[in-house]
Design a protein around this motif. Structure first.
Motif, PDB file in Angstrom:
ATOM      1  N   ALA A 199     -10.904   1.864   7.250  1.00 56.87           N
ATOM      2  CA  ALA A 199     -10.336   0.920   6.278  1.00 56.87           C
ATOM      3  C   ALA A 199     -11.351   0.534   5.204  1.00 56.87           C
ATOM      4  O   ALA A 199     -11.107  -0.391   4.429  1.00 56.87           O
ATOM      5  N   LEU A 243     -14.089  -0.990   5.455  1.00 56.54           N
ATOM      6  CA  LEU A 243     -14.751  -2.279   5.662  1.00 56.54           C
ATOM      7  C   LEU A 243     -16.201  -2.072   6.109  1.00 56.54           C
ATOM      8  O   LEU A 243     -17.021  -2.962   5.986  1.00 56.54           O
ATOM      9  N   PRO A 247     -10.346   1.819  -5.715  1.00 55.69           N
ATOM     10  CA  PRO A 247     -10.377   0.356  -5.830  1.00 55.69           C
ATOM     11  C   PRO A 247      -9.594  -0.287  -4.696  1.00 55.69           C
ATOM     12  O   PRO A 247      -8.616   0.288  -4.203  1.00 55.69           O
ATOM     13  N   ARG A 248     -10.027  -1.485  -4.314  1.00 49.61           N
ATOM     14  CA  ARG A 248      -9.458  -2.176  -3.154  1.00 49.61           C
ATOM     15  C   ARG A 248      -7.934  -2.287  -3.199  1.00 49.61           C
ATOM     16  O   ARG A 248      -7.244  -2.079  -2.219  1.00 49.61           O
ATOM     17  N   LYS A 249      -7.431  -2.655  -4.377  1.00 48.15           N
ATOM     18  CA  LYS A 249      -5.994  -2.907  -4.471  1.00 48.15           C
ATOM     19  C   LYS A 249      -5.193  -1.612  -4.278  1.00 48.15           C
ATOM     20  O   LYS A 249      -4.167  -1.596  -3.609  1.00 48.15           O
ATOM     21  N   ALA A 264      -5.294  -0.667  -0.663  1.00 48.12           N
ATOM     22  CA  ALA A 264      -4.417  -1.507   0.163  1.00 48.12           C
ATOM     23  C   ALA A 264      -2.953  -1.060   0.082  1.00 48.12           C
ATOM     24  O   ALA A 264      -2.175  -1.328   0.985  1.00 48.12           O
ATOM     25  N   GLY A 320      -3.395   0.176   5.549  1.00 48.47           N
ATOM     26  CA  GLY A 320      -3.455  -1.207   6.036  1.00 48.47           C
ATOM     27  C   GLY A 320      -4.064  -1.256   7.423  1.00 48.47           C
ATOM     28  O   GLY A 320      -4.004  -0.272   8.179  1.00 48.47           O
ATOM     29  N   TYR A 359       0.051  -8.778  -1.592  1.00 52.03           N
ATOM     30  CA  TYR A 359      -0.952  -9.020  -2.636  1.00 52.03           C
ATOM     31  C   TYR A 359      -1.199  -7.770  -3.497  1.00 52.03           C
ATOM     32  O   TYR A 359      -1.260  -7.858  -4.725  1.00 52.03           O
ATOM     33  N   ALA A 360      -1.336  -6.632  -2.848  1.00 49.99           N
ATOM     34  CA  ALA A 360      -1.683  -5.415  -3.584  1.00 49.99           C
ATOM     35  C   ALA A 360      -0.540  -4.924  -4.477  1.00 49.99           C
ATOM     36  O   ALA A 360      -0.754  -4.098  -5.360  1.00 49.99           O
TER      37      ALA A 360
END
Lengths: 309, 257
Positions: free
Chosen positions: B50, B52, B71-73, B76, B80, B103-104
């Motif tokens: 993921a 992280l 990019p993070r978005k 995402a 997940g 959010y994404a």
């Protein structure tokens, strides 16, 4: 936003207007030599400082993931105050005083982060203990500076150090800065709802965590510094107001941020008025009143947190 | 169609690899279960997948895109991970928590679209949380909080779903319900990968297994071919016996029958 939230915001706007009107209209009753024109800077300063402290409280609570986080309790106001006091005693201008306060609050938040986040864990006990020690350290430094300082200005400085709105520097510049900070915080609102649950949780849902934390940290430090520059260290507004607003509008930051700003501003204007009504022949700094209200609420919340663990 | 490509991946913390270089391809429609004893690196691997944690070596791609360059978005929307650290000090409702999964898909500010609302409603229904939707999360049991974490990732609607011990704290009914839902998600074109401690649940619901041995070795394969007493003893350090009859397997520790 639901209908209930709409009504609540209408109520908060009415409260703000009411606070302004009461403070301006009752001032001549307490002191006939003062018209509402002379009172306006004090009321505007009160609203700005209250709004800034409430907003700084909301942001610090997200950064440290703890509803007990607050600029005063964590020693951040203390850092800003010590730096601002040093600038004042060196006879520097108001821009330098504000800049020094900003540097002092940045340093305090940085120290908190460094000391409270081993392996990414931030426990309440450790956070509060670090904040208390930091505040004590800044307090000692302030005392040391006062001992060295010139005696004639000591009385006024002492009142400023208790959090006082009686002699604010001209506060007009604070309103656009408060507006800008509100805008910045509101744009971050959806991301803050994720960040409050942890960096990893926020990252996996799509938040650029490092950038958001940095922005949040800068805005919270700036707000604390500006509030200290205007009125000295005033405690517990950043704790009381966000906590109360969470009960009324819920935890979502899109609502919590503007609600806290309005409520914080109105509350400080009303408490300042109350402090003046309470002691008519002399000064009672509003910081004393906020502390009397804030300390029991803080202890109650601490007990609640301990019970929930 | 979603895909997860792991190429010569070494994962670990502090720059020290826990495993021998891992290579596998998880394709749309597959449910993968990761088995291994405590400390074998299941969570570390999922966190690395993921993005992280930085991999010690190798590369991970989702839908052909290197996760470290995504990019993070955007990531995402593709991938997940179910985690379990809701902050109970703040009184978010179940619906608000689950809506965080959108959010994404949303602009930086503003409300939820109709599509967002539908995804949230479906996620709440899939985890049987409709009746608890308006309740604050700090009023829920551990199992209910776990279902909220799962619902959040379901609302996120990624092509690749990673779940770290998803059945932890869940009662048997909700374990079965979640496992069935994972199968449905895979059948709708997603990749599902979860870590488990329950060999029988893994055998029943996964169609691929990844075994992470304590010495850093690993194996992949189809459950019924891969699960043998020798491998399970190597995996968990205790002998397990198949108590099932015919094609029905049931693994239990020796001496426990």
């Amino acid at each position: 936003m639901t209908r209930a939230h709409g009504l609540l915001f209408a109520g908060l706007l009415c409260l703000t207007l009411l606070a302004f009107m009461l403070a301006l209209l009752l001032a001549p009753v307490m002191d006939a030599s003062l018209g509402w024109q002379q009172q306006l800077p004090r009321v505007v300063a009160g609203f700005s400082v209250g709004g800034m402290l409430a907003l700084a409280g909301v942001l610090l609570q997200v950064l440290l993931r703890n509803p007990l986080a607050e600029p005063y309790v964590l020693g951040i106001s203390g850092g800003a105050t010590a730096a601002a006091l040093a600038a004042l005693m060196l006879g520097l201008g108001s821009v330098w005083v504000a800049s020094s306060a900003f540097a002092g609050s940045l340093l305090s938040v940085a120290v908190l982060f460094l000391l409270v986040s081993p392996a990414g864990r931030r426990s309440s006990d450790r956070l509060l203990l670090t904040g208390v020690v930091l505040a004590a350290g800044w307090g000692a430094l302030i005392s040391f500076m006062l001992v060295l300082g010139p005696e004639p200005s000591l009385g006024q400085l002492l009142f400023w150090l208790m959090g006082d709105l009686a002699h604010p520097v001209p506060p007009w510049w604070s309103l656009p800065l408060l507006g800008l900070s509100l805008g910045a915080a509101w744009v971050m609102a959806n991301s803050l709802d994720l960040l409050v649950h942890g960096d990893e949780q926020a990252a996996v849902l799509g938040v650029e965590v490092r950038r958001l934390r940095l922005l949040c940290y800068l805005v919270a430090s700036l707000l604390t510094a500006l509030a200290v520059t205007l009125a000295g260290p005033i405690g517990f507004i950043g704790l009381l107001v966000p906590q109360l607003m969470r009960y009324l509008v819920g935890a979502r930051h899109a609502l919590l941020i503007p609600a806290s700003l309005l409520a914080g501003g109105s509350l400080l204007v009303l408490l300042d008025l109350f402090s003046r009504l309470l002691v008519t022949d002399g000064w009672l700094p509003v910081g004393v009143v906020t502390a009397v209200l804030g300390v029991p609420v803080f202890l109650f919340m601490l007990r609640q947190q301990g019970g929930a663990r | 169609m979603a895909s997860l490509q792991i190429d010569q991946l070494c994962f670990g913390r502090g720059g020290k690899a826990l495993n021998q270089p891992l290579t596998l391809q998880a394709s749309a429609g597959q449910v993968w279960a990761v088995l291994g004893e405590n400390g074998a690196g299941k969570s570390t691997m999922l966190h690395t997948l993921a993005a992280l944690l930085k991999p010690v070596g190798g590369q991970v791609s989702v839908d052909g895109v290197d996760i470290r360059r995504c990019p993070r978005k955007l990531l995402a929307r593709r991938l997940g991970l179910v985690m379990q650290q809701a902050n109970l000090a703040f009184p978010y409702s179940v619906r608000e928590m689950v809506s965080a999964g959108r959010y994404a898909h949303r602009p930086p500010w503003g409300g939820l679209s109709e599509q967002d609302q539908q995804a949230i409603t479906e996620a709440l229904a899939a985890t049987a949380l409709e009746r608890l939707a308006e309740r604050p999360i700090n009023h829920l049991s551990g199992g209910e909080q776990r279902r909220v974490a799962i619902a959040t990732v379901l609302a996120q609607q990624p092509g690749v779903l990673l779940m770290d011990e998803p059945v932890h704290n869940l009662d048997v009914r909700h374990q079965v319900s979640l496992m069935r839902h994972c199968r449905q998600l895979a059948e709708s074109g997603r990749v599902v990968m979860f870590s488990l401690h329950d060999v029988n649940l893994a055998r029943q619901y996964a169609d691929r297994l990844l075994l992470l041995y304590p010495d850093g070795a690993w194996e992949t394969g189809i459950p019924d071919q891969l699960l043998t007493p020798q491998r399970l003893q190597h995996l968990f350090g205790v002998p397990l016996r198949d108590l099932g009859q015919g094609p029905h397997h049931f693994w239990a520790p020796e001496g426990g029958e």
